[in-house]
Enzyme design. Structure first.
Site, mmCIF file in Angstrom:
data_model
loop_
_atom_site.group_PDB
_atom_site.id
_atom_site.type_symbol
_atom_site.label_atom_id
_atom_site.label_comp_id
_atom_site.label_asym_id
_atom_site.label_seq_id
_atom_site.Cartn_x
_atom_site.Cartn_y
_atom_site.Cartn_z
ATOM 1 N N ASP A 67 0.843 -1.205 0.000
ATOM 2 C CA ASP A 67 0.000 0.000 0.000
ATOM 3 C C ASP A 67 0.876 1.252 0.000
ATOM 4 O O ASP A 67 1.661 1.473 0.924
ATOM 5 C CB ASP A 67 -0.898 -0.007 1.235
ATOM 6 C CG ASP A 67 -2.070 0.946 1.112
ATOM 7 O OD1 ASP A 67 -1.864 2.077 0.644
ATOM 8 O OD2 ASP A 67 -3.191 0.562 1.482
ATOM 9 N N SER A 117 -7.180 4.088 -1.807
ATOM 10 C CA SER A 117 -7.018 2.630 -1.819
ATOM 11 C C SER A 117 -8.314 1.877 -2.095
ATOM 12 O O SER A 117 -8.278 0.771 -2.634
ATOM 13 C CB SER A 117 -6.432 2.165 -0.489
ATOM 14 O OG SER A 117 -5.160 2.714 -0.270
ATOM 15 N N HIS A 378 -1.197 2.625 -5.090
ATOM 16 C CA HIS A 378 -0.922 3.998 -5.502
ATOM 17 C C HIS A 378 0.461 4.370 -4.999
ATOM 18 O O HIS A 378 1.113 3.606 -4.283
ATOM 19 C CB HIS A 378 -1.970 4.961 -4.922
ATOM 20 C CG HIS A 378 -2.118 4.839 -3.433
ATOM 21 N ND1 HIS A 378 -1.171 5.319 -2.547
ATOM 22 C CD2 HIS A 378 -3.087 4.254 -2.665
ATOM 23 C CE1 HIS A 378 -1.536 5.043 -1.312
ATOM 24 N NE2 HIS A 378 -2.695 4.396 -1.353
ATOM 25 N N HIS A 478 -1.284 10.963 -1.101
ATOM 26 C CA HIS A 478 -0.941 10.025 -2.168
ATOM 27 C C HIS A 478 -0.404 10.806 -3.370
ATOM 28 O O HIS A 478 -0.551 12.024 -3.460
ATOM 29 C CB HIS A 478 -2.173 9.238 -2.608
ATOM 30 C CG HIS A 478 -2.746 8.364 -1.544
ATOM 31 N ND1 HIS A 478 -3.953 7.712 -1.676
ATOM 32 C CD2 HIS A 478 -2.285 8.030 -0.312
ATOM 33 C CE1 HIS A 478 -4.216 7.017 -0.583
ATOM 34 N NE2 HIS A 478 -3.212 7.204 0.264
#
Length: 519
Positions: A67, A117, A378, A478
């Site tokens: 992640d 996510s 990501h 992100h």
């Protein structure tokens, strides 16, 4: 000017210009061919050409998701991993970076250029992209709108495998109800509905069920066989230190459901290690109330939590008993959390632990009938910059080279005459960072006229240091660039090129030959 350049090129091609080399351009001198760089590149090509694995269907699929593990995270983690062994680090490879097949993955959600996510994992598990924050609900629905779920539900690869009689498992260092693991089994228009206390009035009125309750009652096949991770609080009542307000103890309900089978519920690493898997068919492990510890903290404080590699190994051991095959999803969820906190130290150590889990799987399974995929959902806005010399500590301050290409032996100074680190963030908590102080009020959001802080006496490689950030945000964000997909085993040859993220689902379908529609 153009005529002069062309004339110079003709002279060079004719051999007139010889100052730089005395060899013919069509030849490679012996010292070039014996260079370690040359030899390594030649060996890599030879290995590629020698890979004669025939195309086979995958009985088993293991999907590893780091992640927040973007390309800069991979680069920095491989360097740190090598440096922890006393190497310069740049030449190192994490276990899965040596896999023979690689692709780039585009990560945007249907409504966001930079994704979250829930939407990204939904794409990988269903073959359909959706909105940020929504789990296995098509983007025709709206986030946090329970009424809009009907008719927009998406089925997952895990459910398809269960329906075909194959075993299934999920492993995560985050809460097992968090967005990435939840997207293997749940349907929710809001990723934050992890337990009933988070449901909105509209959700309750329209019959939406929280994510934890969906997990223990999944009615496809005989339910998920292995569940290992954090998040116990969403399964138990507030009386027991949990979040649930409906009086339900979902761990007890899970045990009741499998009371006639060989089921085990564990809450610590030692309990997991001591479980007799030869006599266990269903395994539930909830090791922490919320997310599991960062791997660096787990080891430093000797916490009785299993590592991600240990959870992976135990999951494979149990799932492998099914001769029809299995699907396992393994998430390293705290890479993401380390970045959000602006702590490259924790993010990179969790990435290294993640690579160890992939190594465990690769060394355990039969690659003739197992597909291993390693990817991210990501990226993050961490960057590596500053012209650091070879072998510069990746968590350290930048030391550059002099005009002859040799290390200067001292930290480089920016225009404000202060040193700076090799890693930094485009945004986040580290704005005008004091360099590891613990006073949050003093550390973050200092007025612009105070400038950067002097890191000369600060140990930037220590666990508590937070890298500097350009833009002050309450949490580092992100990033929107592509991430990587690495593959080995049966069906791995399908992984190539630049792909939409939802193609990961179709790669798994193609490798297994799984039916996707009723006959």
């Amino acid at each position: 000017m153009g005529k002069q350049v062309n004339r110079a090129l003709r002279f060079f091609a004719a051999g007139t210009v010889t100052a730089m080399s005395s060899i013919a351009l069509a030849e490679l001198p012996a010292y070039q061919q014996t260079s370690s760089w040359y030899a390594n590149g030649e060996a890599a090509l030879a290995a590629k050409l020698a890979d004669t694995r025939t195309e086979k269907s995958a009985k088993n699929v293991i999907l590893f998701v780091g992640d927040g593990m973007g390309v800069s995270t991979l680069t920095a983690a491989r360097i740190l991993d090598g440096q922890m062994r006393g190497e310069s680090g740049e030449e190192n490879l994490l276990s899965f970076e040596a896999f023979p097949h690689t692709a780039l993955i585009k990560t945007y959600n249907t409504n966001q250029q930079t994704p979250d996510s829930a939407g990204t994992m939904t794409a990988m598990m269903t073959g359909v992209k959706t909105r940020a924050g929504m789990i296995n609900v098509d983007s025709d629905g709206l986030r946090a709108d329970c009424a809009g779920v009907a008719g927009n539900e998406l089925n997952t690869f895990l459910e398809l495998m269960e329906d075909q009689g194959r075993s299934t498992g999920i492993v995560s260092t985050a809460r097992i109800t968090h967005a990435t693991p939840a997207a293997t089994y749940a349907r929710s228009p809001e990723r934050n509905w992890e337990s009933n206390d988070g449901l909105s009035e509209e959700a309750v009125a329209n019959g939406c069920v929280d994510i934890a309750a969906q997990l223990v009652s999944l009615d496809v096949g005989d339910g998920i066989d292995v569940i290992l991770g954090g998040g116990r609080r969403h399964f138990i009542t507030s009386d027991d230190g949990g979040k649930r307000t409906d009086g339900r103890d979902l761990t007890a309900e899970w045990r009741d459901r499998y009371s006639e089978q060989r089921a085990a519920y564990v809450q610590s690493g030692s309990e997991l290690a001591g479980t007799d898997l030869a006599n266990t068919d269903k395994l539930l492990g909830l090791f922490t109330a919320s997310h599991m510890s960062y791997d660096a903290d787990r080891t430093a404080h000797d916490k009785d939590e299993p590592s991600i590699a240990e959870m992976t190994g135990r999951a494979i051991e149990l799932l492998s008993k099914n001769e029809q095959g299995y699907f396992l999803m393994v998430e390293s969820g705290r890479i993401d959390h380390g970045h959000h906190a602006g702590s490259a130290y924790t993010a990179l150590h969790d990435t290294i632990a993640f690579a160890e889990a992939v190594k465990t799987a690769t060394e355990t399974v039969n690659l003739d009938d197992t597909l291993i995929l390693v990817t991210a959902d990501h990226s993050h806005v961490m960057t590596i910059a500053g012209y650091a010399t070879r072998g510069n500590p990746i968590l350290g301050k930048v030391e550059t080279n002099d005009s002859h290409g040799a290390p200067t032996g001292a930290p480089a100074l920016a225009k404000d005459d202060l040193p700076y680190t090799a890693l930094s963030y485009a945004n986040g908590l580290g704005f005008a960072d004091l360099g590891g102080e613990t006073n949050a009020d003093a550390r973050y959001y200092l007025p612009a006229d105070t400038g950067r802080k002097d890191l000369t006496a600060t140990d930037t490689q220590a666990p508590g240091f937070h890298q500097e950030a350009l833009v002050p945000l309450g949490s580092e964000s992100h990033a929107g660039e592509d991430i990587t997909l690495h593959a080995i085993g049966a069906g791995a040859q399908l992984v190539q090129g630049t792909l939409e993220q939802n193609a990961v689902f179709h790669l798994m379908i193609g490798a297994t030959g799984l039916p996707v529609s009723a006959e």
